[in-house]
Design a protein around this motif. Sequence first.
Motif, PDB file in Angstrom:
ATOM      1  N   HIS A  99       0.909  -0.770   0.016  1.00  0.00           N
ATOM      2  CA  HIS A  99      -0.099  -0.164   0.037  1.00  0.00           C
ATOM      3  C   HIS A  99       0.764   1.190  -0.039  1.00  0.00           C
ATOM      4  O   HIS A  99       0.339   2.731   0.358  1.00  0.00           O
ATOM      5  CB  HIS A  99      -0.611   0.369   1.118  1.00  0.00           C
ATOM      6  N   LEU A 100       1.965   1.275   0.468  1.00  0.00           N
ATOM      7  CA  LEU A 100       2.535   2.337   0.207  1.00  0.00           C
ATOM      8  C   LEU A 100       4.206   2.155  -0.654  1.00  0.00           C
ATOM      9  O   LEU A 100       4.722   3.348  -0.989  1.00  0.00           O
ATOM     10  CB  LEU A 100       3.868   2.291   1.735  1.00  0.00           C
ATOM     11  N   LYS A 101       4.570   1.062  -0.958  1.00  0.00           N
ATOM     12  CA  LYS A 101       5.036   1.260  -2.876  1.00  0.00           C
ATOM     13  C   LYS A 101       5.017   2.234  -3.839  1.00  0.00           C
ATOM     14  O   LYS A 101       6.252   3.024  -4.369  1.00  0.00           O
ATOM     15  CB  LYS A 101       5.453  -0.549  -3.069  1.00  0.00           C
ATOM     16  N   HIS A 102       3.913   2.913  -3.710  1.00  0.00           N
ATOM     17  CA  HIS A 102       3.893   3.961  -4.717  1.00  0.00           C
ATOM     18  C   HIS A 102       3.948   5.212  -4.643  1.00  0.00           C
ATOM     19  O   HIS A 102       4.299   5.450  -5.765  1.00  0.00           O
ATOM     20  CB  HIS A 102       1.900   4.117  -5.376  1.00  0.00           C
ATOM     21  N   ILE A 103       3.895   5.737  -3.597  1.00  0.00           N
ATOM     22  CA  ILE A 103       4.272   6.407  -2.918  1.00  0.00           C
ATOM     23  C   ILE A 103       6.223   6.663  -2.378  1.00  0.00           C
ATOM     24  O   ILE A 103       6.913   7.667  -2.885  1.00  0.00           O
ATOM     25  CB  ILE A 103       4.071   6.632  -1.562  1.00  0.00           C
ATOM     26  N   ASN A 104       6.002   5.325  -2.324  1.00  0.00           N
ATOM     27  CA  ASN A 104       7.999   5.686  -1.678  1.00  0.00           C
ATOM     28  C   ASN A 104       8.789   4.242  -2.312  1.00  0.00           C
ATOM     29  O   ASN A 104       8.332   3.320  -1.312  1.00  0.00           O
ATOM     30  CB  ASN A 104       8.189   5.693  -0.446  1.00  0.00           C
ATOM     31  N   PRO A 105       9.163   3.893  -3.568  1.00  0.00           N
ATOM     32  CA  PRO A 105       8.989   2.585  -4.016  1.00  0.00           C
ATOM     33  C   PRO A 105      10.104   1.417  -2.662  1.00  0.00           C
ATOM     34  O   PRO A 105      10.532   0.784  -2.862  1.00  0.00           O
ATOM     35  CB  PRO A 105       9.798   2.721  -5.093  1.00  0.00           C
ATOM     36  N   GLN A 106      11.402   2.727  -2.351  1.00  0.00           N
ATOM     37  CA  GLN A 106      12.290   1.757  -1.577  1.00  0.00           C
ATOM     38  C   GLN A 106      11.561   2.070  -0.001  1.00  0.00           C
ATOM     39  O   GLN A 106      12.123   1.014   0.950  1.00  0.00           O
ATOM     40  CB  GLN A 106      13.624   2.385  -1.591  1.00  0.00           C
ATOM     41  N   ILE A 107      10.797   2.286  -0.145  1.00  0.00           N
ATOM     42  CA  ILE A 107      10.594   1.958   1.409  1.00  0.00           C
ATOM     43  C   ILE A 107      10.509   0.880   2.304  1.00  0.00           C
ATOM     44  O   ILE A 107      10.319  -0.241   1.592  1.00  0.00           O
ATOM     45  CB  ILE A 107       8.713   2.087   1.536  1.00  0.00           C
ATOM     46  N   VAL A 108      11.077   0.463   3.290  1.00  0.00           N
ATOM     47  CA  VAL A 108      10.569  -0.751   4.244  1.00  0.00           C
ATOM     48  C   VAL A 108      10.025  -0.734   5.298  1.00  0.00           C
ATOM     49  O   VAL A 108       9.173   0.721   6.003  1.00  0.00           O
ATOM     50  CB  VAL A 108      11.815  -1.599   4.966  1.00  0.00           C
ATOM     51  N   THR A 109       8.514  -1.885   5.300  1.00  0.00           N
ATOM     52  CA  THR A 109       7.718  -1.854   6.137  1.00  0.00           C
ATOM     53  C   THR A 109       8.177  -2.956   6.850  1.00  0.00           C
ATOM     54  O   THR A 109       8.242  -4.154   6.485  1.00  0.00           O
ATOM     55  CB  THR A 109       6.393  -1.664   5.705  1.00  0.00           C
ATOM     56  N   CYS A 110       8.087  -2.714   8.824  1.00  0.00           N
ATOM     57  CA  CYS A 110       8.295  -3.551   9.876  1.00  0.00           C
ATOM     58  C   CYS A 110       7.299  -4.508  10.890  1.00  0.00           C
ATOM     59  O   CYS A 110       6.865  -3.085  10.859  1.00  0.00           O
ATOM     60  CB  CYS A 110       9.339  -3.599  10.049  1.00  0.00           C
ATOM     61  N   SER A 111       6.588  -5.739  10.304  1.00  0.00           N
ATOM     62  CA  SER A 111       5.670  -5.305  11.430  1.00  0.00           C
ATOM     63  C   SER A 111       6.119  -6.060  12.555  1.00  0.00           C
ATOM     64  O   SER A 111       6.922  -7.157  12.222  1.00  0.00           O
ATOM     65  CB  SER A 111       4.129  -6.297  10.631  1.00  0.00           C
ATOM     66  N   LEU A 112       6.301  -6.099  13.675  1.00  0.00           N
ATOM     67  CA  LEU A 112       5.995  -7.262  14.816  1.00  0.00           C
ATOM     68  C   LEU A 112       4.996  -7.485  15.363  1.00  0.00           C
ATOM     69  O   LEU A 112       4.294  -6.492  16.196  1.00  0.00           O
ATOM     70  CB  LEU A 112       7.254  -5.864  16.021  1.00  0.00           C
ATOM     71  N   SER A 113       4.772  -8.519  15.506  1.00  0.00           N
ATOM     72  CA  SER A 113       3.356  -8.898  16.298  1.00  0.00           C
ATOM     73  C   SER A 113       3.636  -9.722  17.563  1.00  0.00           C
ATOM     74  O   SER A 113       4.291 -10.511  17.418  1.00  0.00           O
ATOM     75  CB  SER A 113       2.553  -9.059  14.892  1.00  0.00           C
TER      76      SER A 113
END
Length: 393
Positions: free
Chosen positions: A111-125
């Motif tokens: 959902h965020l790659k179109h805004i910033n292709p290099q963004i890294v998303t990390c989920s700690l659950s």
Amino acid sequence: MKPLEGLRIISIEQYGAGPYATLHLADLGAEVIKIEDPTSNGDVSRAVIPYAQNNDSLFFQSLNRNKKSISLNLKSNEGREIFERLVKSSDAVFNNLRGDVPEKLKINYNHLKHINPQIVTCSLSGFGTTGEMAKEPAYDYLLQAMNGHMSLTGEPGAPPSKSGISIVDFSTGMMAALGLMVGIFQAKNAGIGSDIDVSLFDTSLSVLNYLAIWHLNKEYEPVRTKHSAHPTLVPSQLFQTKDSYVVVMCNKEKFFPLLCEELGAPELATDKKFSNFQARLDNKEELINQLETIFKTRTSLYWLETLRGKVPIAPVNTVQEALHQPLAMQRDMIVPVDSMNFGTIKMLGTPIKVSSYSPCYKAAPFLGEHNKEIYNELGYEREYEQLKTSGII
């Protein structure tokens, strides 16, 4: 220059495991922007007793120093627009929400790659973003129970026991920090970001490590051991002394003869029943009974002075004793931090030492402390007061 200077991480985090992950990155110079809900009092840990006042607590301070705080309603259209503008100038978006929530909030890579292709998303659950339990919440205590830790802790015959600290939360926090840095490294090399998925469940299974391998391949059944003994290495355990306790660990063959010599019982080292690890394990009860009798004849201080430098040995300290060890100061592990609500706080310094960098510690922020700084940078100078009035920030 700070080791992680120039790295910007947006963090939607609260309480323990998540803030512990970003704490270490912030200590090393990353700009960690903590997003808190303006419709509440922010991170729930701001109210953790017994030391809490003015929407701040020592618990919160321990996990959130060197970070920035902004308040933002992510569920509003205006809040989403601001969030996406922030994503453009960031390296990563981190969260420690329930496993199914990142998709609902649309804060994962897809959902965020179109805004910033290099963004890294990390989920700690608790249980990960996939699998049948992704929608369930989890806590350290539950995972210690669920993944075998409590079954291994405590004396034989006693009820299962948890660790005295939140070891699963903190272990998972460290894994998340590592995972986040791996994702950022990959993004900078390949130009493409990714989702990083870390969970309390996976981490608490992972640290079973060699016990798990023994069981999965040889059907080994780990059990609790008397005096916190190692499951197979003898002697490696707690010993009662004349006045308290010490831990001795003969985890190499060379240590056992040295131990016997210093205990005044060299004949034990030459006895065939105790000649190697397997022999000592086979005759453990007989050997340990003799060693326990000897250790009880002298004080802990005596055995520490006698054995230190020859055989691995440590005192069984209280928390107070641990924090007042000279080495803690020598290693810069006790540091002063000035705070608004609690004055100068003594805190634990970063355990990561970088030879070219001396950390500077700033107190955890008050709720929304960096709103004006961040929102002005994003171009919301004119709209700032309106955003506050409407409850977006």
